[in-house]
Design a protein around this motif. Structure first.
Motif, short mmCIF file in Angstrom:
data_model
loop_
_atom_site.label_atom_id
_atom_site.label_comp_id
_atom_site.label_asym_id
_atom_site.label_seq_id
_atom_site.Cartn_x
_atom_site.Cartn_y
_atom_site.Cartn_z
N ALA A 125 14.81 -33.74 -78.00
CA ALA A 125 14.38 -35.06 -77.52
C ALA A 125 14.94 -35.34 -76.13
CB ALA A 125 14.82 -36.14 -78.50
N ALA A 126 16.21 -34.99 -75.90
CA ALA A 126 16.82 -35.21 -74.58
C ALA A 126 16.15 -34.34 -73.52
CB ALA A 126 18.31 -34.91 -74.65
N ILE A 127 15.88 -33.09 -73.86
CA ILE A 127 15.19 -32.18 -72.94
C ILE A 127 13.80 -32.72 -72.61
CG2 ILE A 127 14.13 -29.89 -72.76
CD1 ILE A 127 16.53 -28.90 -74.53
N ALA A 128 13.10 -33.19 -73.64
CA ALA A 128 11.75 -33.72 -73.44
C ALA A 128 11.75 -34.93 -72.52
CB ALA A 128 11.14 -34.07 -74.79
N ARG A 129 12.73 -35.81 -72.69
CA ARG A 129 12.81 -36.99 -71.81
C ARG A 129 12.99 -36.56 -70.36
NH1 ARG A 129 15.68 -39.15 -76.19
NH2 ARG A 129 17.68 -38.48 -75.33
N ARG A 130 13.88 -35.61 -70.15
CA ARG A 130 14.14 -35.13 -68.79
C ARG A 130 12.90 -34.49 -68.19
NH1 ARG A 130 19.36 -34.16 -66.75
NH2 ARG A 130 19.23 -33.76 -64.51
N CYS A 131 12.19 -33.70 -68.98
CA CYS A 131 10.98 -33.06 -68.50
C CYS A 131 9.89 -34.08 -68.19
CB CYS A 131 10.49 -32.05 -69.54
SG CYS A 131 8.97 -31.19 -69.10
N ALA A 132 9.68 -35.02 -69.09
CA ALA A 132 8.63 -36.03 -68.88
C ALA A 132 8.89 -36.86 -67.63
CB ALA A 132 8.53 -36.93 -70.11
N GLN A 133 10.15 -37.07 -67.30
CA GLN A 133 10.47 -37.81 -66.08
C GLN A 133 10.00 -37.09 -64.82
OE1 GLN A 133 14.71 -38.38 -66.43
NE2 GLN A 133 14.51 -39.93 -68.02
N ALA A 134 9.86 -35.76 -64.93
CA ALA A 134 9.43 -34.96 -63.78
C ALA A 134 7.91 -34.90 -63.65
CB ALA A 134 10.00 -33.55 -63.88
N ILE A 135 7.20 -35.51 -64.60
CA ILE A 135 5.73 -35.51 -64.58
C ILE A 135 5.25 -36.91 -64.25
CG2 ILE A 135 3.66 -35.16 -65.97
CD1 ILE A 135 5.27 -33.13 -67.62
N ARG A 141 20.71 -15.78 -61.05
CA ARG A 141 19.33 -15.29 -60.93
C ARG A 141 18.37 -16.45 -60.66
NH1 ARG A 141 20.75 -11.71 -65.48
NH2 ARG A 141 20.75 -9.55 -64.72
N CYS A 142 18.57 -17.56 -61.36
CA CYS A 142 17.69 -18.71 -61.16
C CYS A 142 17.80 -19.24 -59.73
CB CYS A 142 18.00 -19.81 -62.17
SG CYS A 142 17.42 -19.42 -63.84
N ARG A 143 19.00 -19.25 -59.18
CA ARG A 143 19.17 -19.67 -57.79
C ARG A 143 18.42 -18.73 -56.85
NH1 ARG A 143 24.35 -21.38 -59.70
NH2 ARG A 143 25.26 -19.32 -59.36
N ALA A 144 18.52 -17.43 -57.13
CA ALA A 144 17.83 -16.45 -56.28
C ALA A 144 16.31 -16.60 -56.38
CB ALA A 144 18.26 -15.04 -56.66
N TRP A 145 15.84 -16.96 -57.57
CA TRP A 145 14.40 -17.14 -57.79
C TRP A 145 13.89 -18.51 -57.34
CZ3 TRP A 145 15.36 -15.35 -63.46
CH2 TRP A 145 15.36 -13.95 -63.52
N ASN A 146 14.80 -19.41 -56.98
CA ASN A 146 14.43 -20.81 -56.67
C ASN A 146 13.82 -21.50 -57.89
OD1 ASN A 146 15.27 -20.88 -53.93
ND2 ASN A 146 13.40 -19.79 -53.35
N THR A 147 14.30 -21.13 -59.07
CA THR A 147 13.89 -21.80 -60.31
C THR A 147 14.89 -22.90 -60.61
OG1 THR A 147 12.92 -19.75 -61.18
CG2 THR A 147 13.41 -21.49 -62.77
N ARG A 148 14.42 -24.12 -60.59
CA ARG A 148 15.31 -25.28 -60.83
C ARG A 148 15.75 -25.32 -62.28
NH1 ARG A 148 11.84 -28.88 -59.96
NH2 ARG A 148 11.85 -30.36 -61.70
N VAL A 149 17.02 -25.62 -62.50
CA VAL A 149 17.56 -25.75 -63.86
C VAL A 149 18.02 -27.19 -64.05
CG1 VAL A 149 19.27 -24.97 -65.52
CG2 VAL A 149 18.28 -23.34 -63.90
N GLU A 150 17.41 -27.86 -65.03
CA GLU A 150 17.76 -29.25 -65.34
C GLU A 150 18.45 -29.30 -66.69
OE1 GLU A 150 17.16 -32.03 -63.59
OE2 GLU A 150 15.83 -31.32 -61.98
N ILE A 151 19.67 -29.83 -66.73
CA ILE A 151 20.44 -29.93 -67.95
C ILE A 151 20.32 -31.35 -68.50
CG2 ILE A 151 22.66 -29.54 -69.08
CD1 ILE A 151 21.51 -27.06 -67.71
N ALA A 152 19.73 -31.49 -69.67
CA ALA A 152 19.57 -32.82 -70.28
C ALA A 152 20.89 -33.29 -70.84
CB ALA A 152 18.52 -32.76 -71.38
N ASP A 153 21.13 -34.61 -70.75
CA ASP A 153 22.37 -35.15 -71.33
C ASP A 153 22.04 -36.29 -72.29
OD1 ASP A 153 21.59 -37.10 -69.51
OD2 ASP A 153 23.05 -36.48 -68.01
#
Length: 253
Positions: free
Chosen positions: A79-89, A241-253
């Motif tokens: 649920a926390a991950i989903a909230r964080r993701c939905a905020q980005a849409i 690796r994610c930094r090298a790929w420019n893949t953003r990592v969002e940690i839900a709290d």
């Protein structure tokens, strides 16, 4: 409580939370950590759990955990991950949501977004979003997988190819240390790969239990995606690796 009586409760906790720890179980049952280690060793020997440092997880293999059990894994984290993701849409976007309990959680968080076009091969997602009058829903038809109400196969992939969406939100069954997204059903993997190719931005939603499991079929790499939404920091090597790929990592709290 005897070992025989503890075992079903230990398995219920593992299904609900994704993993169990020796210390937490010892406190929960009021027994020593040595007793719990023996319990976990016996459950591992029976193939019901897989031992990891400090505890145990549900076993990996070539078949996935049942869908209803997956719904019970880490619901608060999802649920926390989903909230964080939905905020980005944003409102007024086109979105693809694929099969999975994490993407269903995202659908719930999108229930108040305005003027969305959602394409999905997940009947559960469609049923969740039907309550949002500002959401147009397109179900990508195909072969119905009764175990989770997902639609898979060639017809589904052809339907998805008719769209170019702003955002794709996908899940996976496992996330390897090298950053590969893994799954069990090659038909579902084909759908996920098609979704990635037809999206301007792709987000992965995956709770930390996915880092502790494996599956036999590769979907893609985190390097192919724009962002990962999860609930626990990555290991140093994968974070690098994610930094090298420019893949953003969002940690839900």
């Amino acid at each position: 409580m005897s070992q025989t009586l503890r075992a079903p409760d230990i398995l219920d906790i593992a299904r609900r939370e994704g993993r169990v720890t020796v210390e937490a179980l010892a406190e929960h049952f009021g027994v020593t950590v040595q007793t719990i280690r023996r319990d976990l060793a016996d459950l591992a020997e029976a193939g019901k759990l897989e031992r990891v440092h400090g505890g145990a997880i549900l076993p990996s293999g070539v078949t996935n955990i049942g869908y209803e059990h997956r719904r019970d894994l880490n619901p608060e984290a999802k649920a926390a991950i989903a909230r964080r993701c939905a905020q980005a849409i944003p409102d007024e976007a086109s979105v693809f949501l694929n099969i999975g309990t994490s993407t269903e959680a995202v659908a719930r968080e999108l229930s108040h977004h305005r003027n969305l076009l959602v394409v999905t091969n997940n009947m559960n997602v469609a049923n969740i979003l039907v309550e949002n009058p500002d959401c147009e829903i397109v179900v990508a038809g195909g072969t119905l997988r009764r175990s989770d109400a997902g639609l898979v196969g060639t017809l589904t992939m052809r339907a998805i190819q008719a769209f170019k969406v702003d955002y794709a939100v996908i899940g996976c069954s496992a996330l390897d240390e090298d950053g590969d997204l893994l799954d069990f059903d090659i038909r579902e993997v084909g759908v996920s790969q098609t979704v990635i190719s037809q999206a301007r931005r792709t987000f992965l939603v995956a709770d930390a239990t996915k880092f502790e499991r494996t599956a036999p079929v590769r979907i893609a790499s985190l390097g192919d995606l724009d962002a990962l939404f999860t609930d626990r920091p990555l290991s140093g090597a994968l974070a690098e690796r994610c930094r090298a790929w420019n893949t953003r990592v969002e940690i839900a709290d």
